[in-house]
Write a protein that holds these residues in place. Structure first.
Motif, short mmCIF file in Angstrom:
data_model
loop_
_atom_site.label_atom_id
_atom_site.label_comp_id
_atom_site.label_asym_id
_atom_site.label_seq_id
_atom_site.Cartn_x
_atom_site.Cartn_y
_atom_site.Cartn_z
N SER A 239 45.46 16.72 72.35
CA SER A 239 44.59 16.65 71.19
C SER A 239 43.13 16.75 71.60
O SER A 239 42.67 16.00 72.47
N VAL A 240 42.40 17.67 70.97
CA VAL A 240 40.98 17.86 71.30
C VAL A 240 40.15 17.89 70.02
O VAL A 240 39.50 18.89 69.71
N PRO A 241 40.16 16.81 69.23
CA PRO A 241 39.49 16.82 67.93
C PRO A 241 37.99 17.08 68.00
O PRO A 241 37.44 17.77 67.14
N PHE A 242 37.32 16.54 69.03
CA PHE A 242 35.88 16.75 69.15
C PHE A 242 35.57 18.24 69.31
O PHE A 242 34.64 18.76 68.70
N LEU A 243 36.36 18.92 70.15
CA LEU A 243 36.16 20.34 70.40
C LEU A 243 36.37 21.16 69.13
O LEU A 243 35.56 22.03 68.80
N ILE A 244 37.47 20.87 68.43
CA ILE A 244 37.78 21.62 67.21
C ILE A 244 36.70 21.38 66.15
O ILE A 244 36.24 22.30 65.47
N ASN A 245 36.27 20.14 66.02
CA ASN A 245 35.25 19.79 65.04
C ASN A 245 33.94 20.53 65.33
O ASN A 245 33.31 21.11 64.43
N LYS A 246 33.55 20.53 66.58
CA LYS A 246 32.29 21.16 66.99
C LYS A 246 32.31 22.66 66.77
O LYS A 246 31.37 23.24 66.18
N TYR A 247 33.37 23.32 67.22
CA TYR A 247 33.41 24.78 67.13
C TYR A 247 33.71 25.27 65.73
O TYR A 247 33.26 26.36 65.35
N SER A 248 34.47 24.52 64.97
CA SER A 248 34.73 24.94 63.59
C SER A 248 33.42 24.95 62.80
O SER A 248 33.19 25.85 61.98
N ASP A 249 32.56 23.95 63.03
CA ASP A 249 31.25 23.94 62.36
C ASP A 249 30.45 25.20 62.70
O ASP A 249 29.83 25.81 61.82
#
Length: 267
Positions: A239-249
């Motif tokens: 799980s890499v929620p920080f990465l997904i959150n950052k790049y999705s933005d």
């Protein structure tokens, strides 16, 4: 003044209200799109806040998303018809209810360090209803205001919403709050949504109307997408929620820039 000139003048005067209505409706459609993106994002911010054990960075992001959604909602212009006016009023009430529930859960997290699952599930359902209302109003404004969103602009907006849906769903699973977010995803798993996004992005890149600037912007989006695509298609692994959150933005910002460029080119 000749009768021909008089006829032209009268014709011009008669069409001015229609042009004004179309312009107002087009602006309202943009504000409404931005509002639903921010409202959807606020739920993802909450999941991140919950999953990251009360990291205050995400509390601030919740506030920013809420303020943006609230501002865009208040900036909606005069609705073009009775049905859209009724839907706009309903949307305002639903937004106020959602905002109240979200604020209550954030307060509970700050004070107790945890929340019960049922209020979170209720918030998710409230957000889903909010998105449905936004989509219904978006369609009604186009119908009553005779202001169709240009196809490529619409495709890029839909791509932004899809990316936001993926990010929210991923954050929900990572936070282990029970039940994934299904706002507009039709119950699809994250890997299926990711495949849809990749297919639609490739299609946008092939659009013959793309200018060199748009192609460059889409290339930048594709680079960011490739960085997280594997993690999304293998979402049950690490799980890499920080990465997904950052790049999705960043991807959404890029898509909104492309959308604005399409609008300018097609206007």
């Amino acid at each position: 003044m000749t009768s021909r000139l008089l006829a032209i003048l009268l014709s011009t005067l008669l069409t001015l209200p229609a042009f004004a209505t179309q312009s107002t409706s087009a602006d309202s459609l943009l504000k409404l799109h931005q509002m639903r993106l921010a409202a959807q994002r606020s739920l993802g911010d909450f999941y991140m806040y919950n999953g990251m054990e009360g990291d205050q960075r995400y509390a601030r992001m919740i506030d920013e998303s809420v303020q943006q959604a609230d501002a865009r909602l208040k900036e909606l212009g005069e609705m073009p018809g009775e049905a859209s006016k009724a839907l706009s009023a309903q949307l305002t009430r639903e937004w106020q209810n959602y905002h109240g529930e979200l604020s209550g859960l954030v307060t509970a997290l700050k004070q107790a360090g945890f929340t019960d699952l049922q209020p979170v599930a209720d918030l998710t359902d409230r957000n889903k209803r909010l998105m449905e209302l936004c989509n219904e109003l978006y369609a009604k404004i186009q119908q009553e205001g005779a202001a169709q969103v240009p196809p490529l602009t619409q495709r890029s907006r839909e791509q932004s919403l899809l990316m936001q849906t993926i990010a929210v769903d991923y954050a929900s699973r990572s936070a282990s709050v029970g039940g994934s977010f299904m706002g507009g995803s039709g119950g699809k798993a994250i890997d299926e949504l990711a495949s849809d996004f990749a297919t639609q992005l490739a299609s946008m890149e092939q659009a013959p109307q793309n200018t060199p600037e748009i192609r460059q912007a889409l290339d930048g989006i594709s680079t960011k997408w490739r960085y997280i695509e594997k993690s999304l298609k293998n979402y049950n692994e690490k799980s890499v929620p920080f990465l997904i959150n950052k790049y999705s933005d960043r991807i959404i910002d890029g898509l909104e820039d492309v959308s604005a460029r399409y609008s300018a080119a097609q206007s």
